[in-house]
Write a protein that holds these residues in place. Structure first.
Motif, PDB file in Angstrom:
ATOM      1  N   MET A  42       0.840  -1.189   0.000  1.00 49.45           N
ATOM      2  CA  MET A  42       0.000   0.000   0.000  1.00 49.45           C
ATOM      3  C   MET A  42       0.879   1.243   0.000  1.00 49.45           C
ATOM      4  SD  MET A  42      -3.154   0.970  -0.096  1.00 49.45           S
ATOM      5  CE  MET A  42      -3.994  -0.539   0.394  1.00 49.45           C
ATOM      6  N   ARG A  43       0.590   2.187  -0.894  1.00 50.08           N
ATOM      7  CA  ARG A  43       1.390   3.403  -1.019  1.00 50.08           C
ATOM      8  C   ARG A  43       0.572   4.630  -0.675  1.00 50.08           C
ATOM      9  NH1 ARG A  43       5.648   4.555  -5.771  1.00 50.08           N
ATOM     10  NH2 ARG A  43       6.655   2.966  -4.469  1.00 50.08           N
ATOM     11  N   VAL A  44       1.129   5.499   0.153  1.00 48.95           N
ATOM     12  CA  VAL A  44       0.484   6.765   0.483  1.00 48.95           C
ATOM     13  C   VAL A  44       0.299   7.587  -0.788  1.00 48.95           C
ATOM     14  CG1 VAL A  44       0.799   8.955   1.685  1.00 48.95           C
ATOM     15  CG2 VAL A  44       1.360   6.810   2.833  1.00 48.95           C
ATOM     16  N   GLY A  45      -0.875   8.170  -0.947  1.00 48.05           N
ATOM     17  CA  GLY A  45      -1.184   8.963  -2.122  1.00 48.05           C
ATOM     18  C   GLY A  45      -1.883   8.186  -3.226  1.00 48.05           C
ATOM     19  N   SER A  46      -1.938   6.866  -3.106  1.00 46.44           N
ATOM     20  CA  SER A  46      -2.567   6.051  -4.141  1.00 46.44           C
ATOM     21  C   SER A  46      -4.052   6.377  -4.256  1.00 46.44           C
ATOM     22  CB  SER A  46      -2.402   4.554  -3.832  1.00 46.44           C
ATOM     23  OG  SER A  46      -1.059   4.164  -3.900  1.00 46.44           O
ATOM     24  N   GLU A  47      -4.535   6.512  -5.484  1.00 47.23           N
ATOM     25  CA  GLU A  47      -5.960   6.679  -5.731  1.00 47.23           C
ATOM     26  C   GLU A  47      -6.588   5.296  -5.875  1.00 47.23           C
ATOM     27  OE1 GLU A  47      -6.723   9.323  -8.948  1.00 47.23           O
ATOM     28  OE2 GLU A  47      -5.504  10.937  -8.103  1.00 47.23           O
ATOM     29  N   LEU A  48      -7.639   5.058  -5.113  1.00 48.07           N
ATOM     30  CA  LEU A  48      -8.255   3.738  -5.067  1.00 48.07           C
ATOM     31  C   LEU A  48      -9.429   3.655  -6.040  1.00 48.07           C
ATOM     32  CD1 LEU A  48      -8.142   3.294  -1.198  1.00 48.07           C
ATOM     33  CD2 LEU A  48      -6.521   2.422  -2.891  1.00 48.07           C
ATOM     34  N   ARG A  49      -9.708   2.424  -6.486  1.00 42.81           N
ATOM     35  CA  ARG A  49     -10.737   2.198  -7.499  1.00 42.81           C
ATOM     36  C   ARG A  49     -11.750   1.152  -7.028  1.00 42.81           C
ATOM     37  NH1 ARG A  49      -6.570   0.694 -12.372  1.00 42.81           N
ATOM     38  NH2 ARG A  49      -5.202   2.524 -12.256  1.00 42.81           N
ATOM     39  N   ASN A  50     -12.837   1.065  -7.778  1.00 46.87           N
ATOM     40  CA  ASN A  50     -13.806  -0.004  -7.543  1.00 46.87           C
ATOM     41  C   ASN A  50     -13.113  -1.360  -7.602  1.00 46.87           C
ATOM     42  OD1 ASN A  50     -16.386   0.978  -7.025  1.00 46.87           O
ATOM     43  ND2 ASN A  50     -16.728   1.481  -9.160  1.00 46.87           N
ATOM     44  N   GLY A  51     -13.445  -2.223  -6.661  1.00 46.23           N
ATOM     45  CA  GLY A  51     -12.895  -3.562  -6.663  1.00 46.23           C
ATOM     46  C   GLY A  51     -11.582  -3.701  -5.939  1.00 46.23           C
ATOM     47  N   ASP A  52     -10.948  -2.591  -5.552  1.00 50.04           N
ATOM     48  CA  ASP A  52      -9.698  -2.674  -4.807  1.00 50.04           C
ATOM     49  C   ASP A  52      -9.947  -3.291  -3.432  1.00 50.04           C
ATOM     50  OD1 ASP A  52      -8.247  -1.547  -6.831  1.00 50.04           O
ATOM     51  OD2 ASP A  52      -8.019   0.417  -5.883  1.00 50.04           O
ATOM     52  N   THR A  53      -8.983  -4.082  -2.986  1.00 51.47           N
ATOM     53  CA  THR A  53      -9.042  -4.662  -1.647  1.00 51.47           C
ATOM     54  C   THR A  53      -7.848  -4.176  -0.844  1.00 51.47           C
ATOM     55  OG1 THR A  53     -10.196  -6.652  -2.413  1.00 51.47           O
ATOM     56  CG2 THR A  53      -9.075  -6.795  -0.299  1.00 51.47           C
ATOM     57  N   LEU A  54      -8.128  -3.657   0.356  1.00 56.12           N
ATOM     58  CA  LEU A  54      -7.089  -3.165   1.256  1.00 56.12           C
ATOM     59  C   LEU A  54      -6.832  -4.229   2.308  1.00 56.12           C
ATOM     60  CD1 LEU A  54      -8.560  -0.699  -0.070  1.00 56.12           C
ATOM     61  CD2 LEU A  54      -7.904   0.622   1.934  1.00 56.12           C
ATOM     62  N   ILE A  55      -5.560  -4.546   2.524  1.00 50.40           N
ATOM     63  CA  ILE A  55      -5.187  -5.618   3.453  1.00 50.40           C
ATOM     64  C   ILE A  55      -4.119  -5.094   4.407  1.00 50.40           C
ATOM     65  CG2 ILE A  55      -4.270  -7.970   3.645  1.00 50.40           C
ATOM     66  CD1 ILE A  55      -5.112  -8.319   0.660  1.00 50.40           C
ATOM     67  N   THR A  56      -4.284  -5.341   5.702  1.00 49.42           N
ATOM     68  CA  THR A  56      -3.277  -4.946   6.676  1.00 49.42           C
ATOM     69  C   THR A  56      -2.695  -6.177   7.372  1.00 49.42           C
ATOM     70  OG1 THR A  56      -4.966  -4.676   8.393  1.00 49.42           O
ATOM     71  CG2 THR A  56      -4.341  -2.715   7.143  1.00 49.42           C
ATOM     72  N   GLY A  57      -1.433  -6.055   7.767  1.00 47.77           N
ATOM     73  CA  GLY A  57      -0.775  -7.110   8.517  1.00 47.77           C
ATOM     74  C   GLY A  57      -0.807  -6.817  10.007  1.00 47.77           C
ATOM     75  N   ALA A  58       0.053  -7.500  10.754  1.00 50.42           N
ATOM     76  CA  ALA A  58       0.100  -7.331  12.211  1.00 50.42           C
ATOM     77  C   ALA A  58       0.514  -5.908  12.567  1.00 50.42           C
ATOM     78  CB  ALA A  58       1.082  -8.331  12.804  1.00 50.42           C
ATOM     79  N   ASN A  59      -0.195  -5.313  13.511  1.00 50.83           N
ATOM     80  CA  ASN A  59       0.093  -3.973  14.030  1.00 50.83           C
ATOM     81  C   ASN A  59       0.103  -2.915  12.929  1.00 50.83           C
ATOM     82  OD1 ASN A  59       0.589  -2.250  16.246  1.00 50.83           O
ATOM     83  ND2 ASN A  59       2.778  -2.182  15.763  1.00 50.83           N
ATOM     84  N   ALA A  60      -0.706  -3.083  11.920  1.00 48.46           N
ATOM     85  CA  ALA A  60      -0.748  -2.150  10.784  1.00 48.46           C
ATOM     86  C   ALA A  60      -2.041  -1.344  10.804  1.00 48.46           C
ATOM     87  CB  ALA A  60      -0.609  -2.904   9.476  1.00 48.46           C
ATOM     88  N   ARG A  61      -2.010  -0.210  10.107  1.00 52.32           N
ATOM     89  CA  ARG A  61      -3.186   0.650   9.967  1.00 52.32           C
ATOM     90  C   ARG A  61      -3.169   1.282   8.581  1.00 52.32           C
ATOM     91  NH1 ARG A  61      -3.220  -1.446  14.363  1.00 52.32           N
ATOM     92  NH2 ARG A  61      -3.706  -0.512  16.394  1.00 52.32           N
TER      93      ARG A  61
END
Length: 286
Positions: A42-61
């Motif tokens: 995941m990159r700061v500033g990324s523009e997100l689109r329909n169908g995108d899935t965001l995933i976090t790991g341990a101790n992530a936000r």
């Protein structure tokens, strides 16, 4: 004069249209963006689109800013799929989205001024469907139960086993145990709410929009070793950058994390990552 006014109005329209439906504001790594068959950090500033899935790991936000002026916060070990993203501009601008929380904790918060904007946001979590029209709500699909906590505002809820109902009392909670019937809506204990809220708040070093500090993780002597390390860190959920630099032997390659907000944050991250994936002596700079 009329031509000038028309040009100004056109620029205003173009600026509004240029605003992304959703954009990543901050990332406490490790975290990934799944887009189709592609999975990248995941990159700061990324523009997100329909169908995108965001995933976090341990101790992530992850923090995401949406076009209606709201903020979506995602806690650790969570998965959120974005659906139905759109901005309709007829007589009144309308932002629409479906936030499908497959697991983990989230928070949807609308700033005071943004509450006047029109929105149709639906959150799906733990078998419940939540209709949002401008509010502050926290929820989680956990291993033992699903939770919907209204902090402020008003939401409509469709539970897995009961008819639609409305939650409009601040600091109220609706719990859905995994192996039992949903519980009646009740008041939430303030101390419990603090603990829940902390699950979606960034409290560790994170890359953020506007950050100018960086952590140099490794300096590699050749391109092949640099690319191997780059791929390894990215697979682990870290948005690293690769920078060629000159030295007395010719070229070398620095692997770094950027967009930290202060020297203290960068130094803290350097300490946290020391010894990780070959980063024996990370350094910080601006």
């Amino acid at each position: 004069m009329n031509k000038l006014l028309g040009l100004m109005l056109m620029l205003v329209v173009l600026s509004v249209q240029a605003e992304p439906d959703a954009q990543v504001q901050a990332v406490q790594m490790p975290a990934w963006l799944q887009r189709g068959e592609s999975r990248v950090p995941m990159r700061v500033g990324s523009e997100l689109r329909n169908g995108d899935t965001l995933i976090t790991g341990a101790n992530a936000r992850i923090y995401v800013h949406t076009a209606d002026g709201s903020t979506v916060k995602l806690g650790e070990n969570a998965t959120l799929k974005l659906e139905g993203l759109s901005q309709q501009r007829a007589e009144e601008s309308l932002f629409s989205a479906v936030l499908n929380v497959a697991k983990g904790a989230f928070r949807f918060t609308t700033a005071s001024l943004a509450k006047l904007r029109a929105r149709e946001v639906t959150v799906k979590v733990a078998g419940a469907t939540i209709g949002i029209r401008g509010t502050d709500v926290w929820g989680k699909d956990g291993s033992d139960q699903g939770v919907v906590c209204l902090i402020e505002g008003k939401i409509s809820v469709t539970g897995s086993e009961i008819n639609d109902f409305v939650m409009d009392q601040p600091l109220s909670v609706y719990k859905m145990p995994k192996d039992a019937a949903p519980l009646p809506v009740a008041s939430v204990d303030p101390e419990q709410l603090k603990k829940w809220a902390a699950e979606t708040e960034i409290a560790q070093p994170a890359s953020q929009l506007g950050g100018v500090w960086k952590v140099d993780l490794l300096t590699l002597p050749n391109q092949s070793s640099a690319l191997a390390a780059y791929d390894q860190w990215r697979a682990a959920g870290y948005d690293v950058r690769l920078l060629p630099v000159t030295n007395q032997d010719g070229w070398a390659y620095k692997l770094r994390i950027v967009q930290l907000t202060s020297r203290a944050e960068a130094q803290k991250l350097a300490e946290q990552l020391k010894g990780t994936l070959g980063a024996e002596n990370p350094s910080v700079s601006r």
